[in-house]
Enzyme design. Sequence first.
Site, PDB file in Angstrom:
ATOM      1  N   GLU A 145       0.834  -1.210   0.000  1.00 28.09           N
ATOM      2  CA  GLU A 145       0.000   0.000   0.000  1.00 28.09           C
ATOM      3  C   GLU A 145       0.867   1.258   0.000  1.00 28.09           C
ATOM      4  O   GLU A 145       1.598   1.505   0.974  1.00 28.09           O
ATOM      5  CB  GLU A 145      -0.916   0.019   1.229  1.00 28.09           C
ATOM      6  CG  GLU A 145      -1.796   1.256   1.299  1.00 28.09           C
ATOM      7  CD  GLU A 145      -2.614   1.326   2.568  1.00 28.09           C
ATOM      8  OE1 GLU A 145      -3.566   2.130   2.595  1.00 28.09           O
ATOM      9  OE2 GLU A 145      -2.314   0.599   3.536  1.00 28.09           O
ATOM     10  N   ASP A 180      -5.478   2.571  -1.789  1.00 26.43           N
ATOM     11  CA  ASP A 180      -6.208   3.350  -0.795  1.00 26.43           C
ATOM     12  C   ASP A 180      -6.538   4.709  -1.411  1.00 26.43           C
ATOM     13  O   ASP A 180      -5.636   5.494  -1.708  1.00 26.43           O
ATOM     14  CB  ASP A 180      -5.360   3.507   0.469  1.00 26.43           C
ATOM     15  CG  ASP A 180      -6.121   4.153   1.604  1.00 26.43           C
ATOM     16  OD1 ASP A 180      -6.675   5.254   1.398  1.00 26.43           O
ATOM     17  OD2 ASP A 180      -6.145   3.573   2.709  1.00 26.43           O
ATOM     18  N   GLN A 206      -9.272   0.628  -0.356  1.00 26.12           N
ATOM     19  CA  GLN A 206      -9.726   1.225   0.895  1.00 26.12           C
ATOM     20  C   GLN A 206     -10.142   2.667   0.642  1.00 26.12           C
ATOM     21  O   GLN A 206      -9.709   3.291  -0.334  1.00 26.12           O
ATOM     22  CB  GLN A 206      -8.619   1.180   1.955  1.00 26.12           C
ATOM     23  CG  GLN A 206      -8.315  -0.230   2.445  1.00 26.12           C
ATOM     24  CD  GLN A 206      -7.181  -0.271   3.442  1.00 26.12           C
ATOM     25  OE1 GLN A 206      -6.187   0.427   3.301  1.00 26.12           O
ATOM     26  NE2 GLN A 206      -7.317  -1.104   4.457  1.00 26.12           N
ATOM     27  N   GLU A 243     -11.755   2.445   5.948  1.00 23.12           N
ATOM     28  CA  GLU A 243     -10.670   2.704   6.891  1.00 23.12           C
ATOM     29  C   GLU A 243     -10.623   4.198   7.203  1.00 23.12           C
ATOM     30  O   GLU A 243      -9.728   4.918   6.783  1.00 23.12           O
ATOM     31  CB  GLU A 243      -9.333   2.229   6.305  1.00 23.12           C
ATOM     32  CG  GLU A 243      -8.210   2.212   7.330  1.00 23.12           C
ATOM     33  CD  GLU A 243      -6.850   1.921   6.705  1.00 23.12           C
ATOM     34  OE1 GLU A 243      -6.039   1.282   7.379  1.00 23.12           O
ATOM     35  OE2 GLU A 243      -6.604   2.342   5.561  1.00 23.12           O
TER      36      GLU A 243
END
Length: 268
Positions: A145, A180, A206, A243
């Site tokens: 990530e 993300d 995310q 998240e």
Amino acid sequence: MPGPKLAANLSMIFQEVEFLDRFAAAAAVGFHAVECLFPYPFAASEIRSRLEAWKLEQVLFNAAQGDFEKGERGIAGLPGREADFRRAIDLALDYAQTLRCPRIHVMAGLVPLQGDPRRHREVYVENLSWAAGQARSVKVDLMLEPLNAVDFPGYLIGTPQAARSVIEEVGASNIKLQYDVYHAQMTHGRLLDNFAANQDIVGHVQIAGVPGRNEPDDSQEINYRAVFAGLERMGYDGWIGCEYRPKGDTVAGLGWAAPYGIGARGAR
């Protein structure tokens, strides 16, 4: 169910109750999957019992990040910590098997001001090459990530392109990109274009609002309705981890998710 497949990040939301009670809280508002950061303070069997009781799927968690109090944010790219990294992966894979979790996020770590990014990257590639083989044997994917430089200055992997270069160098089919949207917006924007350019290696998504990393609702700058529509148009049908840090009560802040079956009326 139409729309995005949303997974509750139990390290971030439902802070109103203790961690092991968050599985019930997530199920009560309609979530069918969960993720978390670090499950290790709790026995894997305890977590497994909650997953089974509430018919939830564990879709992601992180390998141990190292010594948080000393500022470590992952050890995969830290020279001299190879043995610690291998122990962390062994532990994570044990948890993954018990939780039947198919993905583990492996944090790269921070490059010190006087550090050599090239050396850190070499260690990262070497460690991931070993870890990929261990994970493959139990059918687990490892996620990389990119983290933004505002929240994580000095983080080794800051862009999808940097993650891709590592993934291609390692050459293991079970190492993938964790996209993300919050970090992507903080770093470079062009959210759908960058997703499309890297869709072939994306293994998980995310979300959170920008700025503040709060609810992904209309009070922030990302148009998540457009993002979700774009991901659907491109054929992404994987889980999307929520998240974010709720501004207040978690359930009260779930209005943004109501169109997707999550919220007070999403209870099973």
